[in-house]
Write a protein that holds these residues in place. Structure first.
Motif, PDB file in Angstrom:
ATOM      1  N   MET A  50       0.853  -1.283  -0.032  1.00 31.47           N
ATOM      2  CA  MET A  50      -0.099  -0.039   0.152  1.00 31.47           C
ATOM      3  C   MET A  50       1.024   1.386  -0.034  1.00 31.47           C
ATOM      4  O   MET A  50       1.799   1.274   0.581  1.00 31.47           O
ATOM      5  N   ILE A  51       0.542   2.287  -1.044  1.00 33.87           N
ATOM      6  CA  ILE A  51       1.015   3.581  -0.832  1.00 33.87           C
ATOM      7  C   ILE A  51      -0.016   4.615  -0.519  1.00 33.87           C
ATOM      8  O   ILE A  51      -1.129   4.305  -0.879  1.00 33.87           O
ATOM      9  N   ASP A  52       0.436   5.631   0.040  1.00 30.18           N
ATOM     10  CA  ASP A  52      -0.660   6.467   0.515  1.00 30.18           C
ATOM     11  C   ASP A  52      -0.079   7.918   0.174  1.00 30.18           C
ATOM     12  O   ASP A  52       1.045   8.731   0.124  1.00 30.18           O
ATOM     13  N   THR A  53      -1.056   8.373  -1.027  1.00 28.24           N
ATOM     14  CA  THR A  53      -0.785   9.763  -1.626  1.00 28.24           C
ATOM     15  C   THR A  53      -1.764  10.972  -1.328  1.00 28.24           C
ATOM     16  O   THR A  53      -1.629  11.855  -1.738  1.00 28.24           O
ATOM     17  N   SER A  54      -1.967  10.609   0.161  1.00 29.03           N
ATOM     18  CA  SER A  54      -2.847  11.779   0.477  1.00 29.03           C
ATOM     19  C   SER A  54      -2.282  12.616   1.531  1.00 29.03           C
ATOM     20  O   SER A  54      -2.166  13.751   1.941  1.00 29.03           O
ATOM     21  N   ARG A  55      -1.095  11.937   2.321  1.00 26.54           N
ATOM     22  CA  ARG A  55      -0.397  12.629   3.451  1.00 26.54           C
ATOM     23  C   ARG A  55       0.756  13.204   2.817  1.00 26.54           C
ATOM     24  O   ARG A  55       1.272  14.343   3.305  1.00 26.54           O
ATOM     25  N   HIS A  56       1.290  12.563   1.824  1.00 27.10           N
ATOM     26  CA  HIS A  56       2.273  13.324   0.952  1.00 27.10           C
ATOM     27  C   HIS A  56       2.277  12.921  -0.613  1.00 27.10           C
ATOM     28  O   HIS A  56       1.931  11.528  -0.928  1.00 27.10           O
TER      29      HIS A  56
ATOM     30  N   MET B 102       2.545   1.206   3.573  1.00 26.49           N
ATOM     31  CA  MET B 102       3.541   2.449   3.441  1.00 26.49           C
ATOM     32  C   MET B 102       2.581   3.633   3.882  1.00 26.49           C
ATOM     33  O   MET B 102       2.301   4.466   2.834  1.00 26.49           O
ATOM     34  N   TRP B 103       2.031   4.049   4.894  1.00 28.78           N
ATOM     35  CA  TRP B 103       1.570   5.188   5.470  1.00 28.78           C
ATOM     36  C   TRP B 103       2.379   6.434   5.134  1.00 28.78           C
ATOM     37  O   TRP B 103       3.462   6.418   5.525  1.00 28.78           O
ATOM     38  N   GLY B 104       1.782   7.572   4.619  1.00 29.06           N
ATOM     39  CA  GLY B 104       2.814   8.593   3.908  1.00 29.06           C
ATOM     40  C   GLY B 104       2.887   9.978   5.062  1.00 29.06           C
ATOM     41  O   GLY B 104       3.462  10.923   4.593  1.00 29.06           O
ATOM     42  N   GLU B 105       2.540   9.558   6.464  1.00 28.32           N
ATOM     43  CA  GLU B 105       2.956  10.817   7.164  1.00 28.32           C
ATOM     44  C   GLU B 105       4.379  11.342   7.119  1.00 28.32           C
ATOM     45  O   GLU B 105       4.639  12.561   7.092  1.00 28.32           O
ATOM     46  N   THR B 106       5.385  10.483   6.924  1.00 29.42           N
ATOM     47  CA  THR B 106       6.718  10.756   7.013  1.00 29.42           C
ATOM     48  C   THR B 106       7.492  10.405   5.774  1.00 29.42           C
ATOM     49  O   THR B 106       8.621  10.234   5.686  1.00 29.42           O
ATOM     50  N   ALA B 107       6.749  10.135   4.661  1.00 25.16           N
ATOM     51  CA  ALA B 107       7.175   9.657   3.349  1.00 25.16           C
ATOM     52  C   ALA B 107       6.754  10.297   2.082  1.00 25.16           C
ATOM     53  O   ALA B 107       5.651  10.454   1.916  1.00 25.16           O
ATOM     54  N   ASP B 108       7.684  11.056   1.589  1.00 24.82           N
ATOM     55  CA  ASP B 108       7.491  11.458   0.268  1.00 24.82           C
ATOM     56  C   ASP B 108       8.339  11.202  -0.746  1.00 24.82           C
ATOM     57  O   ASP B 108       8.862  10.132  -0.547  1.00 24.82           O
ATOM     58  N   ALA B 109       8.535  11.767  -1.914  1.00 20.76           N
ATOM     59  CA  ALA B 109       9.525  11.222  -2.734  1.00 20.76           C
ATOM     60  C   ALA B 109      10.954  11.187  -2.605  1.00 20.76           C
ATOM     61  O   ALA B 109      11.658  10.311  -2.888  1.00 20.76           O
TER      62      ALA B 109
END
Length: 546
Positions: A199-205, A469-476
């Motif tokens: 899973m990737i999360d594109t809403s938090r980043h 992979m929740w996106g709170e601390t993960a961007d590109a």
């Protein structure tokens, strides 16, 4: 050539002794794992550096050399490759085998492998859930046969065979050609679970399209087959919805958006690599961003979540989204979320309180009503659906029998779900959440989806698992090293037969370290194996030492 392999053995032996010494001095988990790393060294010495480990492997001791004109043959195959999936995958495989080195050496006159002969028994390339991913890979040991043989039921099994073949090849820095050691090879392989997800999360980043595509490529390397795209959440709504074009007003900025054509491109890109895309809209909670485009979706300006259960417009929008999804996201499942629903706004907003009284519902009844109505809408668009486990925990008996329950809160839920006759996906957060930066690859590898599920008919209801992979601390800038190599550890758990899985992580550590370095050479920013989360190297030395 045997002497060359012996030198490689000695060099690797010295590296591993250095690793054990350095890591022992560091203390902690690293030392505890690496103190026994040499127990798995025979795998490296024999060349069995495959990830994930196939179901059945046999090999010999001969060395082959890949022709400078390594070719693909498909005669006898029922699959015509009209879409070019096989040809594109073959060309990509040849490219990654070289590790970007200049291959300009002279290939010997004997022991030459001229190409791959691929035979696929199915004519179509529909990527249906549960598609046959089995394959057989045979590599000869002499000039009597100059082609390796791949046999697969579907194009997607053949893609897995190409990936396995690529991991058997090495660039020789002395001769400057590609070699394949330990021939002959005979590999018969198939996945343990039909659902093997990331899973990737594109809403938090926001994640750029190029990053998402790179993640998809990486998934193919470890034979994962579902990209769960958590597209929107309370923080942002980056996706264009043609039926309700103001929804993406909830994006972080004008440029941090995905057009519907972008989404279609991601789906097609993934499909050509044997990966389905599971789209998620997490309702009724996690939806504050929706109201930036249509504020009537909020209970009120002061209380903006969950979505207004009393407003028919809420369900019209949901219907429009799922209608648009059905034209792009062709996977049989859609994820409807349903987790972490705080119903306080429903209790305190006057018009919703009035609606609840009229319907003779309390807020818990309304939560159930919303989830079940969302399921019916999804079903009307041809979807089966996945919901987070809170829906099962709160009103499991009312869920549609088409429901797949997504376990995340902890252990013990999966066995209850399958005991109730529903299907399940395992993502327990204590082991398979990539945003938990203190979670090590060992926990990812040792997490067993079928724990305490012993009846064969119930085991079949566990479709598989997924790392999140929740996106709170993960961007590109850091998403790749947060995902890899820990996701690879889970990928072997989901692919390899349980009888072939290591029961002691010390045994598997050398092979995973080797694979992490392979990812690096392929341009994937996989983090050091013995650092938690997305740690950086802590000392100088070879990639395989980190």
């Amino acid at each position: 050539m045997q002497s060359g392999r012996y030198i490689c053995f000695l060099t690797s032996f010295q590296i591993y002794l250095s690793v054990v010494t350095d890591c022992w001095n560091m203390g902690g988990v690293c030392a505890a794992i690496l103190v026994g790393i040499l127990l798995g060294f025979s795998l490296l010495a024999n060349g069995l550096n495959l990830w994930p480990m196939p179901a059945s492997v046999s090999y010999g001791s001969s060395t082959l050399y890949l022709s400078r004109n390594f070719r693909l043959r498909t005669d006898g195959s029922k699959y015509s490759d009209g879409s070019g999936i096989l040809n594109d995958a073959f060309l990509k495989m040849v490219d990654v085998i070289g590790d970007a080195h200049v291959i300009d050496g002279i290939v010997p006159s004997s022991g030459v492998l001229d190409g791959l002969h691929v035979q696929i028994l199915s004519e179509d390339d529909e990527l249906n859930f549960g598609a046959d991913e089995t394959y057989k890979l045979s590599i000869p040991a002499s000039n009597k046969e100059t082609y390796a043989q791949v046999e697969a039921q579907t194009i997607y099994g053949a893609l897995h065979a190409l990936e396995t073949f690529s991991q058997l090849c090495y660039f020789n820095f002395t001769s400057k050609i590609i070699e394949l050691h330990s021939a002959p090879w005979r590999i018969i392989d198939q996945p343990r679970f039909p659902y093997r997800g990331l899973m990737i999360d594109t809403s938090r980043h926001y994640q750029p399209l190029s990053v998402i595509k790179k993640i998809i490529d990486s998934m193919a390397y470890v034979k994962l087959n579902v990209l769960h795209w958590h597209i929107v959440d309370r923080e942002s709504f980056p996706l264009e919805i043609p039926s309700y074009p103001n929804l993406w007003n909830g994006a972080y900025s004008y440029s941090e958006r995905y057009t519907i054509a972008d989404a279609r491109e991601i789906v097609q890109y993934a499909q050509r690599r044997g990966i389905n895309v599971l789209a998620e809209i997490d309702v009724p909670g996690h939806a504050v961003s929706w109201g930036l485009g249509y504020n009537s979706l909020w209970p009120s300006f002061d209380c903006q979540e969950p979505l207004d259960v009393s407003n028919e417009f809420t369900f019209q929008v949901l219907d429009g989204i799922l209608s648009d999804f059905s034209k792009v996201f062709k996977f049989k499942f859609v994820h409807l979320g349903g987790d972490e629903v705080n119903t306080t706004c429903w209790k305190t907003t006057p018009h919703i309180k009035k609606w609840l009284r009229k319907k003779r519902m309390n807020e818990s009844d309304a939560y159930e009503y919303f989830v079940l109505r969302a399921q019916k809408i999804a079903s009307s668009h041809g979807y089966e659906f996945i919901n987070w486990e809170e829906t099962f925990n709160d009103f499991g008996k009312q869920l549609s029998p088409k429901t797949v329950v997504h376990n995340w809160l902890g252990r013990g839920v999966a066995e209850k779900v399958v005991g109730a006759g529903l299907r399940c996906i395992v993502s327990n957060q204590d082991k398979w959440y990539l945003d938990h930066l203190d979670a090590t690859w060992v926990g990812f590898y040792m997490n067993e989806p079928l724990v305490n599920i012993t009846k064969p008919e119930q085991q079949k209801l566990v479709l598989g698992g997924e790392v999140c992979m929740w996106g709170e601390t993960a961007d590109a800038s850091d998403i790749e090293q947060t995902i890899w190599p820990r996701a690879a550890a889970a990928a072997e758990r989901l692919w390899t037969p349980i009888s072939k899985l290591a029961t002691d992580p010390k045994i598997v550590a050398p092979r995973l370290a080797h694979f992490r370095c392979l990812l690096n050479r392929r341009g994937v920013a996989a983090a050091p194996l013995f650092a938690p989360g997305r740690g950086t190297p802590t000392f100088t030395g070879s990639c395989i030492q980190q």
